[in-house]
Design a protein around this motif. Structure first.
Motif, PDB file in Angstrom:
ATOM      1  N   ALA A  41      -2.251  -2.293   7.298  1.00  0.00           N
ATOM      2  CA  ALA A  41      -3.685  -2.034   7.627  1.00  0.00           C
ATOM      3  C   ALA A  41      -3.471  -3.489   8.736  1.00  0.00           C
ATOM      4  O   ALA A  41      -4.238  -3.413   9.233  1.00  0.00           O
ATOM      5  CB  ALA A  41      -4.282  -1.794   6.618  1.00  0.00           C
ATOM      6  N   LEU A  42      -3.790  -4.474   7.563  1.00  0.00           N
ATOM      7  CA  LEU A  42      -3.702  -5.634   7.787  1.00  0.00           C
ATOM      8  C   LEU A  42      -2.734  -5.653   9.873  1.00  0.00           C
ATOM      9  O   LEU A  42      -3.305  -6.605  10.802  1.00  0.00           O
ATOM     10  CB  LEU A  42      -3.035  -6.946   7.440  1.00  0.00           C
ATOM     11  N   LEU A  43      -2.019  -5.572   9.461  1.00  0.00           N
ATOM     12  CA  LEU A  43      -1.211  -5.584  11.006  1.00  0.00           C
ATOM     13  C   LEU A  43      -1.964  -4.843  12.419  1.00  0.00           C
ATOM     14  O   LEU A  43      -1.701  -5.345  13.461  1.00  0.00           O
ATOM     15  CB  LEU A  43       0.538  -4.616  11.269  1.00  0.00           C
ATOM     16  N   PHE A  53      12.502  -0.070  14.407  1.00  0.00           N
ATOM     17  CA  PHE A  53      12.385  -0.459  13.243  1.00  0.00           C
ATOM     18  C   PHE A  53      11.683   0.621  11.940  1.00  0.00           C
ATOM     19  O   PHE A  53      11.833   0.181  11.376  1.00  0.00           O
ATOM     20  CB  PHE A  53      11.481  -2.221  13.568  1.00  0.00           C
ATOM     21  N   PRO A  54      10.600   0.856  13.071  1.00  0.00           N
ATOM     22  CA  PRO A  54       9.341   1.295  13.442  1.00  0.00           C
ATOM     23  C   PRO A  54       8.268   0.425  12.798  1.00  0.00           C
ATOM     24  O   PRO A  54       7.874  -0.220  12.901  1.00  0.00           O
ATOM     25  CB  PRO A  54       9.045   2.947  13.664  1.00  0.00           C
ATOM     26  N   GLY A  55       8.392  -0.608  15.128  1.00  0.00           N
ATOM     27  CA  GLY A  55       7.168  -1.479  15.068  1.00  0.00           C
ATOM     28  C   GLY A  55       6.785  -1.612  15.970  1.00  0.00           C
ATOM     29  O   GLY A  55       7.631  -0.445  16.943  1.00  0.00           O
ATOM     30  N   VAL A  56       6.216  -2.630  16.798  1.00  0.00           N
ATOM     31  CA  VAL A  56       5.510  -3.058  18.097  1.00  0.00           C
ATOM     32  C   VAL A  56       5.979  -4.345  18.505  1.00  0.00           C
ATOM     33  O   VAL A  56       5.891  -5.187  18.040  1.00  0.00           O
ATOM     34  CB  VAL A  56       4.828  -2.081  18.139  1.00  0.00           C
ATOM     35  N   VAL A  57       6.155  -4.507  20.034  1.00  0.00           N
ATOM     36  CA  VAL A  57       6.131  -5.855  20.576  1.00  0.00           C
ATOM     37  C   VAL A  57       5.246  -5.801  21.522  1.00  0.00           C
ATOM     38  O   VAL A  57       5.630  -5.145  22.366  1.00  0.00           O
ATOM     39  CB  VAL A  57       7.471  -6.461  20.965  1.00  0.00           C
ATOM     40  N   LEU A  58       4.667  -6.206  20.900  1.00  0.00           N
ATOM     41  CA  LEU A  58       2.476  -6.994  22.156  1.00  0.00           C
ATOM     42  C   LEU A  58       3.369  -8.103  22.866  1.00  0.00           C
ATOM     43  O   LEU A  58       3.814  -9.286  23.033  1.00  0.00           O
ATOM     44  CB  LEU A  58       1.759  -7.065  21.224  1.00  0.00           C
ATOM     45  N   LEU A  92       5.140  -7.050  15.800  1.00  0.00           N
ATOM     46  CA  LEU A  92       4.106  -6.700  14.536  1.00  0.00           C
ATOM     47  C   LEU A  92       4.798  -5.771  14.357  1.00  0.00           C
ATOM     48  O   LEU A  92       5.557  -4.163  14.793  1.00  0.00           O
ATOM     49  CB  LEU A  92       3.149  -6.163  15.136  1.00  0.00           C
ATOM     50  N   PRO A  93       5.870  -5.350  13.122  1.00  0.00           N
ATOM     51  CA  PRO A  93       5.442  -6.622  11.825  1.00  0.00           C
ATOM     52  C   PRO A  93       6.732  -8.036  12.656  1.00  0.00           C
ATOM     53  O   PRO A  93       7.538  -7.752  13.191  1.00  0.00           O
ATOM     54  CB  PRO A  93       6.046  -6.627  10.386  1.00  0.00           C
TER      55      PRO A  93
END
Length: 161
Positions: free
Chosen positions: A86-88, A58-63, A73-74
């Protein structure tokens, strides 16, 4: 998000007694993004819950914390939502800190016609709870593994100085 997650994983690996495993497996249903790789930290204490971070294209992550707590996230990623990176990162760190300090609680609850999973994550300035339906086969497996009663994951063991 990728850089912040990688830094966090390195910090956790240095501070806690965990095994680090890398693969290309998803941690749960990915929100329209393909998993590039997944890093899983498994504490050497069986009472402490695992943590996984899937890096998406995406670039994102899945926790994923414990067995069922899942957080992309996001959450969305579209321009209209405009989630602040920054909030993420702050959210990611707060959720992980609550988990490694023993703040994650999970269980399976039987209903009249189906089963539900419940999760609660409590930490400094953080309190979130979720419920979701769970497939019958997974509910049975979870009950066999002790999740019929609430399970509170233990704090992660620290490395000796």
């Amino acid at each position: 998000m990728h850089e912040a997650a990688e830094t966090l994983l390195d910090e956790l690996t240095e501070r806690y007694v965990v095994d680090r495993r890398e693969a290309k497996e998803p941690v749960g249903p990915e929100p329209g993004a393909e998993v590039v790789r997944t890093v899983r930290l498994v504490p050497r204490s069986p009472a402490a819950g695992p943590l996984s971070i899937a890096f998406t294209d995406f670039p994102g992550v899945v926790l994923r914390l414990g067995r069922w707590f899942l957080e992309p996230l996001p959450d969305c990623g579209c321009d209209d939502c405009g989630e602040d990176p920054a909030l993420l990162v702050t959210d990611l760190r707060a959720r992980v800190a609550a988990h490694v300090e023993g703040g994650l609680w999970e269980r399976v609850r039987r209903g009249l016609t189906s089963s539900w999973l419940e999760t609660r994550l409590i930490g400094s300035g953080l309190r979130t709870s979720r419920q979701a339906p769970i497939e019958a086969a997974e509910a049975r497996a979870a009950r066999r593994e002790g999740f019929a009663a609430p399970v509170q994951w233990a704090p992660w063991p620290l490395r000796a100085p």
